[in-house]
Design a protein around this motif. Structure first.
Motif, PDB file in Angstrom:
ATOM      1  N   ASP A 102      -4.280   2.590   3.895  1.00 50.39           N
ATOM      2  CA  ASP A 102      -5.243   3.078   4.950  1.00 50.39           C
ATOM      3  C   ASP A 102      -4.751   4.649   5.520  1.00 50.39           C
ATOM      4  O   ASP A 102      -5.615   5.234   5.966  1.00 50.39           O
ATOM      5  CB  ASP A 102      -4.952   2.113   6.348  1.00 50.39           C
ATOM      6  N   ALA A 103      -3.584   4.899   5.214  1.00 49.93           N
ATOM      7  CA  ALA A 103      -3.067   6.117   5.523  1.00 49.93           C
ATOM      8  C   ALA A 103      -1.739   6.408   4.650  1.00 49.93           C
ATOM      9  O   ALA A 103      -1.307   5.601   4.049  1.00 49.93           O
ATOM     10  CB  ALA A 103      -2.771   6.532   6.938  1.00 49.93           C
ATOM     11  N   VAL A 104      -1.718   7.724   4.406  1.00 51.57           N
ATOM     12  CA  VAL A 104      -0.488   8.386   3.804  1.00 51.57           C
ATOM     13  C   VAL A 104       0.502   8.940   4.564  1.00 51.57           C
ATOM     14  O   VAL A 104       0.058   9.513   5.528  1.00 51.57           O
ATOM     15  CB  VAL A 104      -0.768   9.365   2.541  1.00 51.57           C
ATOM     16  N   LEU A 105       1.901   8.551   4.402  1.00 53.12           N
ATOM     17  CA  LEU A 105       2.916   8.866   5.277  1.00 53.12           C
ATOM     18  C   LEU A 105       3.771   9.745   4.259  1.00 53.12           C
ATOM     19  O   LEU A 105       4.338   9.134   3.350  1.00 53.12           O
ATOM     20  CB  LEU A 105       3.584   7.913   6.079  1.00 53.12           C
ATOM     21  N   SER A 106       3.735  11.073   4.455  1.00 55.17           N
ATOM     22  CA  SER A 106       4.559  11.763   3.139  1.00 55.17           C
ATOM     23  C   SER A 106       5.671  12.315   3.636  1.00 55.17           C
ATOM     24  O   SER A 106       5.858  12.935   4.952  1.00 55.17           O
ATOM     25  CB  SER A 106       3.567  13.087   2.811  1.00 55.17           C
ATOM     26  N   MET A 107       7.005  12.232   3.045  1.00 56.64           N
ATOM     27  CA  MET A 107       8.185  12.867   3.399  1.00 56.64           C
ATOM     28  C   MET A 107       8.472  14.100   2.535  1.00 56.64           C
ATOM     29  O   MET A 107       9.533  14.423   2.584  1.00 56.64           O
ATOM     30  CB  MET A 107       9.389  11.822   2.828  1.00 56.64           C
TER      31      MET A 107
END
Ligand code: SF4
Ligand code: SF4
Lengths: 222, 149
Positions: A87-92
């Protein structure tokens, strides 16, 4: 390297709490070296978020992928098989990586998990310090290899200012005065006469002064 | 109601705490069966992720037991582990699980009594705290987390 620091967990929890399936991305380059967003940090954040949402009884799925480089389209392309399941991307990755993923997948929300800080070097295990501000016209040759832009609090090209004392900067006694470092290095090099030369005012158009910059290598560009 | 039996994971270094556990055994000292020991070459090998994953996968409490200060076989493994435990404590507080579920202990190879007492005290502490709230969440049938399957 580009340095970064993970955002506070509370902020990250808030940023992903309205989603159910998250693709958590790491990057194998700078953020791995500065322990902000490599494979290990991805695994740790994943573990923390899963535990938090388990406790809350909030359905939450997370897929972890660490790309070789998140700022290169070839590697970002590897996300194609997975992107629809999130549903969404969380990028480090640093801001460059986050933007590259957002550019490639226009209809997917891409959230940053780290605050990108500066271009720096490791001082010792676990400590990174700012070294270069990317001014686009390097003066290190005149300043004994110590950058007055990134390391002098006032970016003085002809320092030090009156606030330099006992080798420290008046802004904070934890900061070495860049101009003291420059002087020490010029002395060690036997080049103190360099210090007498005035460095002319900088043309900041090579830096951020003329808007976003681009490098084009005609011999390489497709 | 049946007494809550917490699952405790103890990362014990080969040179001190694990040997202390052995010592406790040979002295026939009693300590709770709740404590599952994982032997590590040095507590410096235990990363934040090992502790977090132990909790995520069902432990109610985790502790790391290494050599006394200054006695680490690899010189600084135990001081590194102490810092990592502090880091995990903070992280657990931040995610609402509670940092008191992890702890760092130091003991020498000969301290069988200390090993047994530490195991009992930590188990009691976790028993009082109750089940790991993430585990409670996971046992919740409404949860669709990948880890549930
Ligand atoms: S002078 Fe400019 S390019 Fe050179 S180190 Fe400093 S900021 Fe970077
Ligand atoms: S004390 Fe040194 S580093 Fe600080 S502002 Fe003055 S010249 Fe720059």
């Amino acid at each position: 390297m580009i340095t970064a620091e993970r955002k506070p967990i509370e902020d990250l929890i808030n940023s992903v709490s309205s989603y159910r399936r998250i693709l958590l991305l790491g990057c194998n380059e700078c953020v791995t070296v500065c322990s902000a967003g490599g494979r290990k940090e991805v695994a740790l954040l994943s573990s923390a978020l899963q535990m938090h949402f388990m406790k809350e009884g909030h359905p939450f799925e997370i897929k972890e992928i660490t790309l070789e480089r998140q700022c290169d389209p070839e590697y970002v392309e590897e996300l194609v098989p997975y992107i629809d399941q999130a549903d969404a991307v969380l990028s480090m990755a640093c801001g460059c990586g986050v933007q590259e993923v957002a550019r490639r997948f226009k209809e997917k929300m891409v959230l940053p998990a780290v605050n990108t800080k500066f271009m720096g070097a490791s001082e010792r295990q676990g400590v990174w310090a700012e070294r270069c501000a990317g001014c686009g016209d390097c003066v290190l040759g005149s300043t004994g290899g110590v950058c007055p832009i990134a390391r002098c609090s006032k970016q003085l090209l002809n320092g030090p200012c009156g606030g330099s004392g006992k080798g420290k900067c008046e802004v904070d006694s934890d900061i070495d005065c860049a101009w003291q470092l420059i002087w020490d290095r010029l002395k060690a090099l036997g080049m103190t006469e360099k210090y007498e030369e005035n460095i002319p005012a900088k043309d900041w158009r090579t830096g951020r002064g003329a808007g976003p910059r681009k490098i084009v290598r005609e011999d390489l560009a497709s | 109601m049946e007494e809550f039996q917490p699952v405790i994971v103890a990362f014990c270094c080969h040179y001190c705490a694990y040997t202390a556990a052995d010592m406790a055994g040979s002295k026939r000292l009693h300590y709770p069966a709740n404590v599952k020991i994982i032997r590590v070459p040095c507590t410096g090998k235990v990363s934040a992720l090992h502790m977090m994953e132990a909790l995520r996968k069902g432990a109610d409490g985790v502790y790391v037991a290494g050599c006394l200060e200054g006695d680490c076989h690899f010189r600084t493994g135990n001081t590194r582990a102490t810092k990592r435990v502090a880091y995990v404590k903070k992280l657990l507080d931040e995610i609402g699980i509670g940092g008191e579920r992890v702890e760092m202990y130091a003991m020498s190879a000969g301290m069988g009594e200390v090993f047994a007492r530490t195991a009992s005290e930590f188990t009691e502490k976790i028993r009082r705290l109750g089940p790991n709230p993430a585990r409670v969440g996971r046992d919740n049938p409404g949860c669709a987390t990948a880890a549930c399957s």
